[in-house]
Scaffold this motif. Structure first.
Motif, PDB file in Angstrom:
ATOM      1  N   MET A 312      41.102  41.073  45.289  1.00  0.00           N
ATOM      2  CA  MET A 312      40.519  39.988  46.079  1.00  0.00           C
ATOM      3  C   MET A 312      39.427  40.502  47.014  1.00  0.00           C
ATOM      4  SD  MET A 312      40.652  38.778  49.487  1.00  0.00           S
ATOM      5  CE  MET A 312      42.066  39.721  50.022  1.00  0.00           C
ATOM      6  N   ILE A 313      39.706  41.613  47.696  1.00  0.00           N
ATOM      7  CA  ILE A 313      38.727  42.188  48.623  1.00  0.00           C
ATOM      8  C   ILE A 313      37.464  42.623  47.868  1.00  0.00           C
ATOM      9  CG2 ILE A 313      38.276  44.272  49.985  1.00  0.00           C
ATOM     10  CD1 ILE A 313      39.579  42.280  51.687  1.00  0.00           C
ATOM     11  N   ASP A 314      37.642  43.217  46.709  1.00  0.00           N
ATOM     12  CA  ASP A 314      36.489  43.651  45.915  1.00  0.00           C
ATOM     13  C   ASP A 314      35.682  42.446  45.420  1.00  0.00           C
ATOM     14  OD1 ASP A 314      37.290  46.268  46.298  1.00  0.00           O
ATOM     15  OD2 ASP A 314      38.300  46.437  44.352  1.00  0.00           O
ATOM     16  N   PHE A 315      36.383  41.377  45.034  1.00  0.00           N
ATOM     17  CA  PHE A 315      35.714  40.134  44.612  1.00  0.00           C
ATOM     18  C   PHE A 315      34.926  39.544  45.780  1.00  0.00           C
ATOM     19  CE2 PHE A 315      35.541  35.538  44.007  1.00  0.00           C
ATOM     20  CZ  PHE A 315      35.178  35.400  42.676  1.00  0.00           C
ATOM     21  N   ALA A 316      35.530  39.554  46.967  1.00  0.00           N
ATOM     22  CA  ALA A 316      34.864  39.040  48.157  1.00  0.00           C
ATOM     23  C   ALA A 316      33.595  39.835  48.455  1.00  0.00           C
ATOM     24  CB  ALA A 316      35.808  39.084  49.358  1.00  0.00           C
TER      25      ALA A 316
END
Length: 361
Positions: A312-316
């Motif tokens: 999720m953090i990488d997608f963000a």
């Protein structure tokens, strides 16, 4: 890489904690465990304030232990790592979210869903393996097992990234798990608050058509112009709700207040999914006929496992998604909690720990 020799003595720490269910927070001195061989120790720079913090402070769920030092949207810079740590080094930007421990052997843990482990250990207000109480991120230092630490990409501002560790993954996870992430799908988001506003951002980045559903007509401009929603429904307007009947593949319901589910079920297509991520204090009424007549699903979801949280953090970072925040000094904390009770924030308070906690101490 600078590796810390395993220490024998605990580290002095400082934060703000509540002593009882009044929920009033004040300065609190305590100790963090020494950096163990699998641990990452980091200087806390920012910590988000979640509605769950409020519930724990007030002991609304009957499980709070005092003194209670909340905070599970914690970001900062690594200062020490244990000798077995492989993923992180001194100076890295990192974060810790809702949990700091799990059994690592159950079905949930084996499937990267530590957040559903029966022995999950909360970041603040729980008992750790050694019997000590866990203290959260309203503090200057954090120590956590490497497995429960995530890397924050360099292009994400730490203050805006902090709430993603709870609010972000709480909405990202159900979009992915329930298959509501396919371009061209139509997803509703109920509520425009700390959870809802990031749900809109993630869904839009996935290529999904998003309709915000709210009781407040005055939030329409914000939802469409600032958050990027495609459309807006006033849930109290029977005409609008009727016109949208059977148009949505899924709905992410972020509301923590009591509200009727029947109107939301009517918005779903056949095989549609209503996913609850808010936590109302009282049970909601669930009508069965609309479920069986449309093969619809009502489900729940909470935060995410560590693999998914990193994803999720990488997608963000890839899509430049951050929470909309109001940064506050630590001395404003009790006022912020009072405002949170009234939902008077757009959309997440974040405490500037790095610049303001030290001056308070």
């Amino acid at each position: 890489m600078a590796v810390c020799p395993e220490q024998e003595h605990p580290t002095k720490a400082f934060g703000w904690a509540a002593r009882d269910s009044s929920g009033v927070l004040s300065p609190f001195k305590f100790s963090r465990r020494a950096t163990g061989k699998n641990d990452v120790t980091f200087e806390v720079l920012y910590c988000g304030i979640c509605h769950t913090d409020l519930s724990m402070l007030k002991n609304e769920w009957g499980v709070s232990m005092y003194p209670l030092l909340p905070g599970h949207e914690i970001v900062g810079l690594v200062t020490e790592v244990g000798s077995n740590v492989e993923k992180f080094k001194v100076g890295d930007s990192v974060g810790v979210g809702y949990l700091v421990g799990s059994c690592q052997s159950c079905d949930s843990c084996s499937n990267n869903a530590e957040n559903y482990c029966p022995e999950m250990i909360l970041t603040g207000g729980a008992k750790y393996y050694d019997g000590s109480t866990t203290y959260g991120g309203y503090s200057d230092i954090m120590v956590a097992d490497e497995h429960f630490v995530v890397r924050i990409p360099d292009n994400l501002p730490l203050d805006g990234a902090a709430p993603l560790l709870c609010a972000g993954v709480t909405t990202y996870s159900p979009l992915r798990y329930f298959g509501l992430d396919k371009p061209g799908m139509h997803v509703g988001v109920v509520g425009v608050g700390g959870l809802g506003h990031v749900a809109v951002k993630f869904a839009k980045a996935m290529g999904v058509k998003v309709t915000v559903i709210s009781t407040s007509p005055n939030k329409k401009k914000e939802a469409i112009e600032n958050l990027g929603a495609d459309s807006f429904l006033v849930s109290r307007d029977n005409g609008q709700m009727q016109a949208a009947t059977g148009t949505m593949d899924g709905i992410i319901d972020t509301v923590s207040a009591a509200h009727p589910l029947l109107p939301l079920l009517g918005l779903l297509k056949t095989n549609g999914k209503l996913v609850l991520v808010g936590v109302p204090a009282k049970p909601l009424e669930l009508p069965v006929f609309p479920l069986i007549s449309g093969r619809k699903i009502v489900a729940g979801s909470t935060v995410g496992g560590l693999k998914e949280t990193q994803e999720m953090i990488d997608f963000a970072a890839k899509h430049n998604i951050t929470a909309d925040i109001e940064v506050i000094p630590i001395d404003y904390l009790n006022t912020a909690i009072e405002r949170l009770v009234k939902a008077d924030v757009r959309y997440r308070f974040v405490i500037d720990i790095g610049n303001t906690l030290k001056s308070s101490s």
